[in-house]
Design a protein around this motif. Structure first.
Motif, PDB file in Angstrom:
ATOM      1  N   LYS A 195     -21.856 -16.582 -25.258  1.00  0.00           N
ATOM      2  CA  LYS A 195     -21.114 -16.858 -26.480  1.00  0.00           C
ATOM      3  C   LYS A 195     -22.047 -17.468 -27.524  1.00  0.00           C
ATOM      4  CE  LYS A 195     -16.652 -17.661 -24.190  1.00  0.00           C
ATOM      5  NZ  LYS A 195     -15.547 -18.633 -23.959  1.00  0.00           N
ATOM      6  N   PRO A 196     -21.742 -17.308 -28.810  1.00  0.00           N
ATOM      7  CA  PRO A 196     -22.575 -17.922 -29.850  1.00  0.00           C
ATOM      8  C   PRO A 196     -22.664 -19.433 -29.655  1.00  0.00           C
ATOM      9  CG  PRO A 196     -21.031 -16.356 -30.815  1.00  0.00           C
ATOM     10  CD  PRO A 196     -20.643 -16.511 -29.374  1.00  0.00           C
ATOM     11  N   PRO A 197     -23.829 -20.025 -29.876  1.00  0.00           N
ATOM     12  CA  PRO A 197     -23.993 -21.466 -29.638  1.00  0.00           C
ATOM     13  C   PRO A 197     -23.252 -22.349 -30.634  1.00  0.00           C
ATOM     14  CG  PRO A 197     -25.963 -20.553 -30.632  1.00  0.00           C
ATOM     15  CD  PRO A 197     -25.059 -19.394 -30.337  1.00  0.00           C
ATOM     16  N   TYR A 198     -22.924 -21.805 -31.786  1.00  0.00           N
ATOM     17  CA  TYR A 198     -22.240 -22.595 -32.814  1.00  0.00           C
ATOM     18  C   TYR A 198     -20.895 -21.943 -33.139  1.00  0.00           C
ATOM     19  CZ  TYR A 198     -26.985 -24.395 -33.299  1.00  0.00           C
ATOM     20  OH  TYR A 198     -28.217 -24.935 -33.044  1.00  0.00           O
ATOM     21  N   SER A 199     -19.896 -22.764 -33.388  1.00  0.00           N
ATOM     22  CA  SER A 199     -18.553 -22.273 -33.658  1.00  0.00           C
ATOM     23  C   SER A 199     -18.477 -21.604 -35.029  1.00  0.00           C
ATOM     24  CB  SER A 199     -17.551 -23.428 -33.599  1.00  0.00           C
ATOM     25  OG  SER A 199     -17.799 -24.349 -34.658  1.00  0.00           O
ATOM     26  N   LYS A 200     -17.403 -20.868 -35.244  1.00  0.00           N
ATOM     27  CA  LYS A 200     -17.190 -20.226 -36.549  1.00  0.00           C
ATOM     28  C   LYS A 200     -17.032 -21.263 -37.651  1.00  0.00           C
ATOM     29  CE  LYS A 200     -15.063 -16.064 -34.585  1.00  0.00           C
ATOM     30  NZ  LYS A 200     -13.836 -15.240 -34.497  1.00  0.00           N
ATOM     31  N   THR A 220     -30.492 -21.127 -34.131  1.00  0.00           N
ATOM     32  CA  THR A 220     -31.661 -21.760 -33.546  1.00  0.00           C
ATOM     33  C   THR A 220     -31.227 -22.805 -32.522  1.00  0.00           C
ATOM     34  OG1 THR A 220     -32.808 -21.478 -35.657  1.00  0.00           O
ATOM     35  CG2 THR A 220     -33.794 -23.007 -34.085  1.00  0.00           C
ATOM     36  N   LYS A 221     -31.965 -22.924 -31.435  1.00  0.00           N
ATOM     37  CA  LYS A 221     -31.664 -23.919 -30.416  1.00  0.00           C
ATOM     38  C   LYS A 221     -31.939 -25.322 -30.977  1.00  0.00           C
ATOM     39  CE  LYS A 221     -32.728 -22.798 -26.133  1.00  0.00           C
ATOM     40  NZ  LYS A 221     -31.465 -22.266 -25.598  1.00  0.00           N
ATOM     41  N   LEU A 222     -31.117 -26.289 -30.585  1.00  0.00           N
ATOM     42  CA  LEU A 222     -31.227 -27.637 -31.120  1.00  0.00           C
ATOM     43  C   LEU A 222     -32.597 -28.251 -30.819  1.00  0.00           C
ATOM     44  CD1 LEU A 222     -27.687 -29.157 -30.446  1.00  0.00           C
ATOM     45  CD2 LEU A 222     -28.659 -28.395 -32.615  1.00  0.00           C
ATOM     46  N   LYS A 223     -33.191 -27.900 -29.669  1.00  0.00           N
ATOM     47  CA  LYS A 223     -34.488 -28.480 -29.328  1.00  0.00           C
ATOM     48  C   LYS A 223     -35.608 -27.973 -30.235  1.00  0.00           C
ATOM     49  CE  LYS A 223     -35.632 -25.122 -25.674  1.00  0.00           C
ATOM     50  NZ  LYS A 223     -35.966 -24.975 -24.226  1.00  0.00           N
ATOM     51  N   HIS A 224     -35.349 -26.880 -30.962  1.00  0.00           N
ATOM     52  CA  HIS A 224     -36.328 -26.350 -31.917  1.00  0.00           C
ATOM     53  C   HIS A 224     -35.979 -26.692 -33.363  1.00  0.00           C
ATOM     54  CE1 HIS A 224     -37.016 -23.008 -28.696  1.00  0.00           C
ATOM     55  NE2 HIS A 224     -37.747 -24.076 -28.442  1.00  0.00           N
TER      56      HIS A 224
END
Length: 408
Positions: free
Chosen positions: A114-119, A290-294
């Protein structure tokens, strides 16, 4: 790994290539990476990648076994989180940590995630990006407010397009038309201090293909002529669709609501440009998934691009400033590649978006057709061309000074 069959190896390479293509990897990087993977697996290979098609030719040393795969694909979209995960799987295969069957299962998991961030978060990011771009253009708080609100309106059409193929095919001109009509209504009935054309540009800024044009020219400079030409022409046609939609929408808006005299508002102070960079890069973290760690690396890339380009522009020409900015972004992204062992494009995208002149191309198109500019822009066509060339040159030089650890 040595026990894997030819079928297992070529199946993994094809799936890996299609996924990397889907997540927006440029052709010259994708082909080099796939060839590295195939060589590690003990295979000979040849790849031809373009925005709308992929060709895989894979064979063993003595041609005892050979496989050719040609497929029609949709142009890739930037999903930097999935790109990082996919590259991580390929890295583990190259290091022997994963077998091919386990790696394929990991790729399937990434593909179906699923997408990492909500709509909701994505919609807020659209609003922030529109307002941040208006702020970066040095306009007024009025334009920043209305650009943000219209960007949310644009995002609703993006959601509609996700469930309707008919809307998907006409999304770009449709959002430009609707944004333009709404901006005309706002200027007549609510706020005469609205710069209509600038607000429309800010609302649809996520669709402006400045980054795609820059990547297309980078592919051409790497002599990937088919992919580069296709990407450049696709970007130009997208730009035409957006401009036509805005032109038609403004014409309809003036016909429906009439025109009022533009009231020049107070311009924004210069310090707001730094706030605009922060807001724009923050919103792009969500839009590009983008991943939060990046994320901190991505934000730093945007500030490095802006700071280096405006500092160099004080002493040199604006195009030279862009070259210095692209060079700095390229070196920084390759440092990220070496330290984090992740694709350099994850952080390079942020810096390039700050530098690319997609909006200048749009403004130049407006000047050509209507004979006027809605912001001050002297010699806009010449500037746009020089900036594109400076971007490509900066990235090439940065790869020479600080070569990336991996082809992605």
């Amino acid at each position: 790994m040595n026990n894997a069959t030819f079928t297992d190896k070529r199946r993994f390479i094809v799936k890996l290539g299609k996924m990397l293509h889907k997540y927006g990897t440029p052709a010259y990087r994708l082909e080099a990476h796939l060839m590295e993977v195939a060589t590690h697996l003990g295979l000979k290979s040849s790849f031809v990648m373009s925005p709308t098609s992929v060709t895989f030719v894979i064979w063993t040393e003595g041609h005892e076994e050979e496989y050719t795969h040609v497929a029609r694909v949709d142009p890739g979209d930037h999903d930097l989180g999935s790109l990082a995960d996919t590259d991580d799987v390929a890295t583990k295969v190259l290091s022997g940590e994963l077998g091919l069957k386990e790696a394929e299962q990991c790729l399937d998991t990434i593909l179906n995630a699923k997408p990492p961030y909500s709509k909701f978060m994505t919609g807020i990011s659209f609003a922030i990006s529109g307002g941040a771009f208006a702020m970066l253009m040095g306009t007024s708080w009025n334009d920043v407010l209305w650009s943000s609100l219209l960007s949310i309106f644009v995002f609703l059409f993006v959601l509609w397009a996700s469930i309707s193929k008919r809307v998907t095919h006409m999304l770009e001109p449709l959002v430009a038309i609707v944004s333009a009509i709404a901006a005309c209504a706002i200027s007549v009935y609510i706020d005469p201090q609205v710069n209509i054309r600038l607000v429309v540009l800010s609302a649809i800024i996520v669709f402006i293909p400045g980054l795609a044009l820059a990547l297309g020219f980078a592919e051409l400079s790497a002599r990937h002529l088919v992919s580069g030409t296709a990407r450049v022409m696709d970007s130009i046609m997208l730009l035409f669709k957006l401009y036509f939609g805005a032109f038609l929408g403004i014409s309809i808006g003036f016909g429906l609501f009439g025109q009022v005299d533009f009231v020049q508002p107070e311009p924004l102070p210069r310090w707001t440009a730094w706030l605009a960079i922060l807001l724009l890069c923050t919103s792009l973290v969500t839009i590009f998934r983008t991943k939060l760690k990046h994320a901190s690396w991505s934000l730093a890339s945007g500030f490095i691009a802006y700071a280096s380009s405006i500092t160099a522009a004080v002493y040199f020409d604006y195009a030279i400033g862009t070259f210095i900015g692209a060079f700095a972004v390229g070196v920084f992204s390759n440092i990220f590649n070496r330290i984090v062992n992740a694709p350099a494009s994850i952080v390079a995208m942020q810096g390039l978006i700050v530098l690319v002149p997609g909006s200048k191309t749009y403004i130049g198109l407006n000047s050509l057709i209507e004979g006027q500019s809605f912001v001050y822009a002297d010699h806009i066509g010449q500037q746009t061309f020089l900036i594109f060339m400076s971007l490509v040159a900066g990235l090439i030089f940065s790869n020479v000074v600080m070569p990336p650890k991996k082809s992605l």
